[in-house]
Each structure stands twice: as C-alpha cells, then as structure tokens.
Design a protein around this motif. Structure first.
Motif, mmCIF file in Angstrom:
data_model
loop_
_atom_site.group_PDB
_atom_site.id
_atom_site.type_symbol
_atom_site.label_atom_id
_atom_site.label_comp_id
_atom_site.label_asym_id
_atom_site.label_seq_id
_atom_site.Cartn_x
_atom_site.Cartn_y
_atom_site.Cartn_z
ATOM 1 N N HIS A 1 -1.376 17.857 35.809
ATOM 2 C CA HIS A 1 -2.248 17.092 36.191
ATOM 3 C C HIS A 1 -2.246 16.253 34.787
ATOM 4 O O HIS A 1 -2.857 15.024 35.393
ATOM 5 C CB HIS A 1 -3.200 17.848 37.265
ATOM 6 N N ARG B 1 -0.923 15.641 32.350
ATOM 7 C CA ARG B 1 1.281 14.777 32.345
ATOM 8 C C ARG B 1 0.586 13.859 33.505
ATOM 9 O O ARG B 1 1.532 12.847 33.422
ATOM 10 C CB ARG B 1 1.717 15.815 31.811
ATOM 11 N N ARG B 2 0.538 14.079 34.907
ATOM 12 C CA ARG B 2 0.566 13.327 35.818
ATOM 13 C C ARG B 2 -0.546 12.011 35.625
ATOM 14 O O ARG B 2 0.428 11.017 35.971
ATOM 15 C CB ARG B 2 0.660 13.739 37.094
ATOM 16 N N GLN B 3 -1.139 11.894 35.448
ATOM 17 C CA GLN B 3 -2.331 11.091 34.889
ATOM 18 C C GLN B 3 -1.673 9.882 33.952
ATOM 19 O O GLN B 3 -1.692 8.899 33.905
ATOM 20 C CB GLN B 3 -3.473 11.661 34.307
ATOM 21 N N LYS C 1 0.728 7.679 35.490
ATOM 22 C CA LYS C 1 0.366 7.411 36.181
ATOM 23 C C LYS C 1 -0.561 6.224 34.991
ATOM 24 O O LYS C 1 -0.070 4.587 35.898
ATOM 25 C CB LYS C 1 -0.543 7.942 37.335
#
Length: 158
Positions: free
Chosen positions: A133, A135-137, A140
C-alpha cells in the motif's frame, strides 16, 4: 603538487531497490574484486543487482548475488559471476550496520556501483521494505503531481 581527481564515474544503478525499499542510511564501501572482474567493469561489462544483498558474518561485510559478467579475454579461469565479495568498511560502520540489520524489517542492500579515484566503490544502504500500500500511495502521488504539472504548463502557454 597534483590535485586529487575525485571524479565519480557510474557503472550501474539499482533502480528496483529505490522502488521496493525505504532508504534510511547510505554508506560508501570498497569492493574486493579479482583482475578479470575489474577488466570486465572497465569494458562496460554487464552488472546486475537482482536479488543482491549484504550480510555481516564474523565482523566482515559481504555482498552476495551481485552479477558481474565474466571477462571474455581472461587467460585464467574467470571467477564465478555471482560469488560473494568482501566489502571494505570501517569497523564502527560494520558494527552499526550489524546492530541495525538485526532488527525486524531492516536489511542492507547495494544501491549503485561506481568508479572513484580509479577504484570500484559500492554504495550500500540500510533499508526497510515498503509495504504494497506504500508503493501504491507513492504511485498515486506521482501521477497526481504529473497531472498538476501538465495542467499548469497548459495554462502558461495560453
């Protein structure tokens, strides 16, 4: 009196490490290499950081799984491309890294390989693995920043 040449010439960079890990501290270390390995690096031989890491054994730092392509023209048997290589660090740096790396979630990874004053150096880092999460943030945020820059450039040109 000749002036020291502190020019840093890059050999290879571990881009994947910056994506997968949060870098906490960086260190510069010398690398013990054999002759054919140095010649391979001078001839722009292939270097891969895939699955490479640093481990401290018996008070010495070792770099594992760093691939250095064998030198084609070596007259003697070339060394194993994935052999473990000794890192040259001060004792206090090794002790500090050993203490930190034994904590849960911390690891030591190589970031880049470069020439400095005619010697091969490796930049290593104490790092903590990023969660999925995180890395996803980060992706984004990077996409939003890129979008804002595009909009801002469009308004200036009009």
């Amino acid at each position: 009196m000749a002036k020291a040449n502190n020019k840093v010439i890059p050999i290879a960079d571990n881009r994947e490490a910056r994506a997968k890990y949060e870098i906490l501290e960086k260190y510069e270390a010398g690398l013990v290499l054999e002759g054919p390995e140095v010649k391979s690096l001078r001839n722009k031989g292939n270097v891969s950081f895939k699955d490479s890491f640093v481990r401290i054994d018996d008070g010495e730092a070792w770099l594992y799984n760093l691939y250095i392509a064998p030198y084609r023209f070596a007259t003697i048997k070339p060394p194993d491309p994935l052999r473990k290589r000794k890192l040259l660090l001060h004792k206090r740096e090794i002790m500090k890294l050993m203490g930190k790396s034994q904590e849960k979630g911390y690891t030591i990874i190589p970031l880049r390989l470069y020439w400095k004053n005619g010697k091969v150096k490796v930049e290593i880092a104490l790092a903590r693995g990023k969660k999925l999460h995180d890395r996803r943030q980060e992706l984004k945020e990077r996409a939003m920043k890129r979008e804002l820059e595009r909009e801002f450039k469009g308004k200036i040109r009009m």
